[in-house]
Design a protein around this motif. Structure first.
Motif, short mmCIF file in Angstrom:
data_model
loop_
_atom_site.label_atom_id
_atom_site.label_comp_id
_atom_site.label_asym_id
_atom_site.label_seq_id
_atom_site.Cartn_x
_atom_site.Cartn_y
_atom_site.Cartn_z
N ARG A 54 0.84 -1.19 0.00
CA ARG A 54 0.00 0.00 0.00
C ARG A 54 0.89 1.25 0.00
O ARG A 54 2.11 1.14 0.18
N LEU A 59 0.71 10.62 5.73
CA LEU A 59 0.21 9.78 6.83
C LEU A 59 -1.20 9.24 6.60
O LEU A 59 -1.83 8.72 7.52
N TYR A 61 -3.51 6.57 4.13
CA TYR A 61 -3.53 5.60 3.02
C TYR A 61 -4.19 6.25 1.81
O TYR A 61 -5.13 7.03 1.96
N LEU A 77 4.30 1.01 1.81
CA LEU A 77 3.98 0.22 3.00
C LEU A 77 3.66 -1.23 2.61
O LEU A 77 2.53 -1.53 2.20
N PRO A 78 4.60 -2.14 2.73
CA PRO A 78 4.33 -3.55 2.48
C PRO A 78 3.27 -4.07 3.45
O PRO A 78 2.93 -3.38 4.44
N VAL A 80 1.42 -5.24 6.47
CA VAL A 80 1.85 -4.99 7.84
C VAL A 80 1.82 -6.27 8.67
O VAL A 80 1.16 -7.26 8.31
N SER A 81 2.57 -6.28 9.78
CA SER A 81 2.62 -7.49 10.62
C SER A 81 2.88 -7.11 12.07
O SER A 81 3.71 -7.71 12.74
N GLY A 82 2.17 -6.11 12.55
CA GLY A 82 2.36 -5.69 13.93
C GLY A 82 1.63 -6.61 14.90
O GLY A 82 1.00 -7.60 14.51
N GLY A 83 1.75 -6.32 16.19
CA GLY A 83 1.03 -7.06 17.21
C GLY A 83 1.86 -8.17 17.83
O GLY A 83 2.98 -8.43 17.40
N MET B 55 2.44 7.57 11.44
CA MET B 55 1.19 7.06 10.85
C MET B 55 0.62 5.94 11.70
O MET B 55 -0.58 5.80 11.86
N LEU B 115 -5.47 -3.70 14.12
CA LEU B 115 -4.04 -3.38 14.23
C LEU B 115 -3.26 -4.25 13.27
O LEU B 115 -2.42 -3.78 12.51
N LYS B 116 -3.54 -5.53 13.29
CA LYS B 116 -2.80 -6.48 12.44
C LYS B 116 -3.08 -6.26 10.96
O LYS B 116 -2.31 -6.69 10.11
N ALA B 117 -4.20 -5.61 10.63
CA ALA B 117 -4.57 -5.44 9.22
C ALA B 117 -4.09 -4.10 8.65
O ALA B 117 -3.71 -4.03 7.49
N ASP B 118 -4.11 -3.05 9.49
CA ASP B 118 -3.95 -1.71 8.93
C ASP B 118 -2.87 -0.82 9.52
O ASP B 118 -2.57 0.22 8.95
N VAL B 119 -2.30 -1.20 10.66
CA VAL B 119 -1.36 -0.26 11.29
C VAL B 119 0.05 -0.53 10.77
O VAL B 119 0.51 -1.68 10.79
N PRO B 120 0.73 0.50 10.24
CA PRO B 120 2.03 0.30 9.59
C PRO B 120 3.15 -0.03 10.57
O PRO B 120 4.00 0.78 10.92
N ILE B 121 3.09 -1.28 11.05
CA ILE B 121 4.14 -1.86 11.91
C ILE B 121 4.52 -3.20 11.28
O ILE B 121 3.65 -3.94 10.80
#
Lengths: 83, 149
Positions: A54, A59, A61, A77-78, A80-83, B55, B115-121
């Motif tokens: 994306r 800031l 999308y 922005l590839p 994402v994979s946070g959490g 962001m 968070l897992k779908a949209d937050v740029p981390i």
């Protein structure tokens, strides 16, 4: 810098940074250019190498295919994979 | 309704949760997301998290506002740790206070999904063998959908 051109700050994250080899760069763009055109110019074939990427402008999308206009910062922005 | 979102670069410390509460919240849900010892079927020693911080914070606040608004949330605290997070350590902490447990669990679940779908981390596995030899460069990006790489 020809007339109408301006610089935008380009940020790359995760796999995008790995692919292009830099984290941040000032890039000359024309307001009517789209993020897709800018990235294809910088990295021909980018979209065949990385999927589900994306893009954001200032800031938020946004679409790959709307002009960047007066935005100051574009980020690639590839998935994402946070959490 | 209080929303507190923090992106930090140090170990997560569990925020104080003092009882008695003031009486409107009948449910408090706490969630820790902990780094497991395997990722993609391979042993790891840590996960390295990077974020588009400005962001990410903005997206988290927007999502929290949206999720909390619909669900009668009384208070929401979210902490995401960035940088290298060793196995066994939490990378994410979430606390949700609401009137009822259904609401609290639903808000917690939806927030984490969003968070897992949209937050740029992004996270990258830190493999054990590399960590000792190259502590700084041991982070290897997660297998991405890249053709032929």
């Amino acid at each position: 810098m020809s007339s109408g051109e301006r610089t935008i700050r380009l940020l790359l994250f995760a796999q995008a940074r790995e692919l292009l080899g830099f984290r941040e760069r000032l890039v000359l763009v024309r307001p009517e250019e789209t993020p897709r055109e800018i990235l294809e110019r910088l990295s021909p074939g980018f979209f065949e190498k990385l999927f589900g990427v994306r893009v954001s402008l200032d800031l938020e999308y946004c679409s790959w295919d709307n002009p960047v206009g007066e935005a100051d910062e574009m980020a690639v922005l590839p998935p994402v994979s946070g959490g | 309704m209080g929303i507190t979102i923090s992106l930090i670069d140090r170990p997560i410390e569990r925020p104080c949760l003092a009882f008695p509460l003031e009486g409107s919240s009948g449910a408090v849900v706490e969630f820790f997301g902990v780094v497991r010892g395997r990722e993609g079927g391979k042993p790891i020693t840590a996960l390295a998290y990077e974020a588009y911080r400005e962001m990410a914070k903005k997206e988290l606040e927007r999502i929290a506002e949206e999720v909390a608004e619909r669900g009668l949330c009384h208070e929401l605290v979210l902490i995401h740790r960035l940088g290298t997070v060793p196995v066994g350590e939490p990378s994410l902490y979430l606390q949700v206070k609401a009137e009822r447990r259904g609401t609290a669990f639903r808000i917690a679940e939806e927030l984490i999904q969003r968070l897992k779908a949209d937050v740029p981390i992004w996270k990258a596995a830190v493999a054990s063998s590399l960590l000792e030899a190259f502590p700084e460069t041991a982070a290897k990006p997660m297998p991405s959908p890249v053709e032929g790489s």
